[in-house]
Design a protein around this motif. Sequence first.
Motif, PDB file in Angstrom:
ATOM      1  N   THR A 256       0.857  -1.186   0.000  1.00  0.00           N
ATOM      2  CA  THR A 256       0.000   0.000   0.000  1.00  0.00           C
ATOM      3  C   THR A 256       0.887   1.228   0.000  1.00  0.00           C
ATOM      4  N   GLY A 257       0.284   2.395  -0.168  1.00  0.00           N
ATOM      5  CA  GLY A 257       1.030   3.642  -0.121  1.00  0.00           C
ATOM      6  C   GLY A 257       1.678   3.977  -1.444  1.00  0.00           C
ATOM      7  N   ASP A 258       2.547   4.996  -1.418  1.00  0.00           N
ATOM      8  CA  ASP A 258       3.206   5.458  -2.632  1.00  0.00           C
ATOM      9  C   ASP A 258       4.094   4.371  -3.198  1.00  0.00           C
ATOM     10  N   ALA A 259       4.175   4.330  -4.510  1.00  0.00           N
ATOM     11  CA  ALA A 259       4.985   3.318  -5.177  1.00  0.00           C
ATOM     12  C   ALA A 259       5.544   3.896  -6.465  1.00  0.00           C
ATOM     13  N   PRO A 260       6.673   3.363  -6.925  1.00  0.00           N
ATOM     14  CA  PRO A 260       7.178   3.774  -8.242  1.00  0.00           C
ATOM     15  C   PRO A 260       6.159   3.448  -9.328  1.00  0.00           C
TER      16      PRO A 260
END
Length: 876
Positions: A256-260
């Motif tokens: 979850t959260g920001d990812a490339p």
Amino acid sequence: MTDDRLTGRRLSRRRFVRGTAAAGALLAYPSLGGRAVGDDAATSIDVDSPALSVTDRLEDRRYVVPGSRAYAVGTQDGRFPAMGFHTRGEMGGIWSPPIKLLDGIWFGIDGEWFDAAERFTSGYGHVEMDLPDRGSLEITRTEFAPDGTRAVLFGLSFAARGDDERFTLTVDAHSELMNSYPWGETDPSQEEYDLADSAEFNGERLVFRDRGTPPVENALEHDWAAVVGSTLSPTDGETGDDYRGPQDPPEVCPATGDAPDRCDDTEFGNGAGGRLSYDVSVAAGETETVWIAVAGADFDGPDPDDAVDAAISELDAALADPAGELAAKVEDRLDLRERTRLDLPDNPELEASIDWSKQNLADCVLEMEDLDIRETNAGENYPEPEGTIDRARFVAAGYPDYPWLFATDGEYTAFASVAVGQFGPIKDHLRALKEASEIDNDGSGKVVHEVVYDGSVYFGSNDDDGNTDETAKFPSAVALVWRWTGDDDFLDEMYDFARRNLEYIFEELDEDDDGWPEGLGNVEREGMGEEKLDNTVYTIRGLYDLADMARAVGDTATEKRSLARARRLENRFEGTWWFGRDGATQYADSLEDGEPVFQRHWIGVTPMEIELADEDGEARPGLASNEHGTAALEEREGDCYTDEYGMYHTGTGPTEAEGGNPGSSCDDHVSEVPSERQIFTLNTAVMAVGEGNYGRLGEEQQERYLNANAALQLRPDEQPGAMPEIAPSPDYGRSIDLPLNERAMVLQAWGAYGTVWPVVHQQLGVRPDLGRGRLSVVPQVPPQSSELSGENVRLGDGCAAVSVRADGSTYETAVDPDVDLDELVVGHAVPRNAEVSSVTLDGEEVCYETRETNRGLEILVEADPSGERTLVVETR
């Protein structure tokens, strides 16, 4: 009734509940690239198939290659990055439902991985990638999934254009044996549920296995396996943690959260890896093809059977004759192309699009075994299974995130399925919905919304809020299939459930007893009332269709009750639902305490989209009055509702929502919600059908929406030939530009509704009622066209050929039926104000009937159903 091949007759010539998040609001978007290269191409393994190819940005374009029991999803450069959102990053790779098998498979020669593909081609039932030459060695990769086998095949063709070639072929595979449910953010989540895979090399194959019982209450013991092997014997094999070919070391994205924007795996991953090596020799001037297969099997429940043995059996079956299997699959797909073979001389792109839509529909047909029906209440619960469906076949909604059983999607897709003669899959789809609903909802009559591969009912149980429209649409889907197939056994099988669908609506979803059903519909937004327009529209249609079926089965009480309800609601509809204020010529989207609420959603077109069955079973196009329907459609053609690639989910105009109005205004009404300038191919389809029901077939009317959906297949954003879920649009952007875990579907079945149905049913005018042995053909030629025709239009166990022409004041309809009929009506729709001067059938003056409808003045003549009949109508 069967789904067998036919000899053609030829003439002598839910996703709307919360919307789709955009990755930044775009004020404009670039045009799509040029048309995909198309030809009747032969692959390097000598299979002739129509084909479409692209060469640019292959690393950003997804593809899917499906079979009935397995499929692969990757990118067109030959890689397998993490993609999808249900279980973030895990929806791609190689699947044999209900389980995922591998994250991916990769190939190399003499210690160097294949470079990215330079050209990608979609063919019928398969795909092909042209890889960069290695010196004088030409390399092509062909992929397909043989129907009926739980395997995907990869054919690597090596052509030696210079000297003899000898090399070591390396195959890397990385497993991810994972169930299709739970998902990443359900309770339980996939992180809690997924067990670690093991890997071994057994001397011939890579064997991956996941067995045990997940540490989750009510989880079943299981044994799952994936195997990788070839037609060659390996010289070596090894296993370990990695083995992702050129994608090692992997970029691992968080759960979850920001990812490339691009990852190779995610924290959900719990797989293993392995490598196989083969010696390959190719004589100078010759071509050799090495086939690699990935196969799988799964067993669940106490003391499950051995999945490894079963998976090896599937692998052996796939590798027995790969080239023969591919040839047979392409031949089957060519047979499907010959059903409803259209000739649209004034719109060849639309003709080509419909041929590809036949393939899209076939690509979405999946078969499952042993679905354990389990009520999850939108991912909040995980109880014990309530029952089991031994076997199910259905038309999947879309790849990669919605490839399972949906009611909404199937009920729209049914129109395209019957019009191209793909009867068997849509019958089985409705059967599967019925069976799952009966188990999960304990015979209440409510239709489930979404059933995942393993049988988990994500939404649509009795304790869930919706969706009302799916229950209302089910009787109409049954009636549609019955009319096109004449299958009375199917009607008898489905009738009682269809009757209980509408009983459920009026007993459970009409608390104020005003006749307008309550509950969730296709669109749910802040400020909407409890009674939704689409639910009302589809309920009225459902009542008429139920009455028609009740008449056929001799259920007089249901027929009378349904007709009475339908008439009462239809008589009150215009006075209750027409908004018609603040400059808006539209219907209200919902009612709140009896007052209309108008928010500009796409469902405002549904009163024009539907047909009603009158007391004789004849089709009556459109619920909306001609005045209101025409005005509403004309307004929807404006740029506050429509863009280059179709109709917005929610139109622009004054709003009190944050951010204000980003576009033009067609009215002065101040809405509570923002516009949503995303163009779902279903929205555009509904608009195209609505235009046809009101005789609006011009270039800036129906044709605009037909061509919008067609362009997405022939000038593709991602896979050539595939109809996507969402078109390029201001608030969505382009799929090709979005992160792989934030995109809409690369292939979605429902868009075919907006190309196939308007041409076959409205323009060619094919209106079967085969349950009563009747066929009516009442065409309407678009003003920008002079003629169109269809051959081998499948009707029950037979077919028909139809050819229509319009030249000034002369209208011609030719019909040649090859199906058992008791009654044939041949006609033509002419302008409402036309004055008929003569009507001839086969050159003889005949009596005729006129019927004024929303599409125009229909001229109708009863004809002998044996042999070709030609009607000519002259007007002045």
